[in-house]
Scaffold this motif. Structure first.
Motif, short mmCIF file in Angstrom:
data_model
loop_
_atom_site.label_atom_id
_atom_site.label_comp_id
_atom_site.label_asym_id
_atom_site.label_seq_id
_atom_site.Cartn_x
_atom_site.Cartn_y
_atom_site.Cartn_z
N ILE A 1 34.03 30.16 11.13
CA ILE A 1 32.67 30.65 10.85
C ILE A 1 31.53 30.24 11.79
CG2 ILE A 1 30.84 30.65 8.88
CD1 ILE A 1 33.35 30.48 7.04
N VAL A 2 31.53 28.88 11.72
CA VAL A 2 30.37 28.32 12.49
C VAL A 2 30.38 28.66 14.25
CG1 VAL A 2 29.17 26.07 12.93
CG2 VAL A 2 29.91 26.52 10.72
N LYS A 3 31.48 28.49 14.67
CA LYS A 3 31.76 28.37 16.07
C LYS A 3 31.88 29.81 16.56
CE LYS A 3 32.22 25.98 19.84
NZ LYS A 3 31.15 24.85 20.33
N PHE A 4 32.78 30.89 15.93
CA PHE A 4 32.99 32.00 16.41
C PHE A 4 32.31 33.12 16.01
CE2 PHE A 4 36.44 29.42 18.30
CZ PHE A 4 36.17 29.49 19.60
N TRP A 5 32.34 33.24 14.63
CA TRP A 5 32.22 34.46 14.01
C TRP A 5 30.93 34.71 13.44
CZ3 TRP A 5 36.15 37.58 14.92
CH2 TRP A 5 37.36 36.84 15.20
#
Length: 221
Positions: A96-100
């Motif tokens: 959630i935090v890194k990519f989406w």
């Protein structure tokens, strides 16, 4: 008073014969969660990917060792699913935090909701002197599929994945379009909630039996 006594006895029984190889594999899996998270956040993708595979292997072998060498313990029956839940929540949060940043990130929140419900249900049973049930077949299937799909998504799941930019993996990264990734996430999510519903009958049965036993005890006094 009687409920507190039962809870203490249940806690004592929980740690009987806890010092086993499968339990230590669970401890290792839990300890690897912050290691994986820090490596991934710091963009050490290959190292994080290796740590994730090691964690998945500990999950694969702890149950096999426990059954083959008769090392099944009360603690292990609870520790294994807890380790799974913590690992899965860490992976989902990082995704959630890194990519989406699109609609799919909200789908990932449902994974966290499911795991929090499971942890809350287990805590409720323990508070009443009961013991959470071990993982059912659907729970094991959902966990296996989750690890396979999430490892693939993190490693080669399109632009921005861990192995994106490496020429050797370019064809594989190119295959994982947003549609393919979405289908994988949805399949994993469906299996996750199927496994959740599989725990409900046992959860309700334990609470019902606890209530009936308490009523019988009150009537006998």
């Amino acid at each position: 008073m009687e409920e507190n006594k039962n809870a203490k006895n249940n806690l004592k029984e929980l740690f009987e014969g806890w010092n086993t190889i499968p339990n230590w594999l669970c401890f290792i899996r839990i300890a690897l969660i912050p290691v994986f998270s820090v490596l991934f956040i710091k963009d050490y993708y290959i190292a994080a990917f290796i740590v994730m595979i090691v964690a998945a292997l500990t999950d694969l072998f702890d149950g096999k060792i426990a059954r083959k060498f008769n090392m099944v313990s009360n603690l292990g029956k609870i520790l294994d699913p807890i380790a799974d839940k913590l690992s899965q929540m860490a992976i989902v949060i990082i995704l959630i935090v890194k990519f989406w940043h699109g609609p799919l990130r909200y789908v990932f929140f449902l994974f966290i909701v499911k795991e929090l419900l499971m942890l809350a249900g287990g805590a409720l049973l323990l508070s009443k002197g009961l013991r959470p049930t071990a993982a059912e077949m659907w729970g094991k299937v959902a966990t296996t599929v989750f690890y396979i799909f999430m490892i693939l998504i993190i490693a080669v799941g399109g632009k921005g994945s861990a192995l994106d930019g490496y020429a050797f993996f370019a064809p594989i990264v190119g295959f994982f379009s947003q549609t393919v990734v979405t289908v994988m996430v949805v399949i994993s999510l469906v299996l996750t909630f199927v496994s959740l519903f599989g725990y409900v009958p046992g959860f309700v049965r334990q609470l019902k039996e606890k209530k009936e036993n308490a009523e019988k005890a009150d009537n006998n006094e």
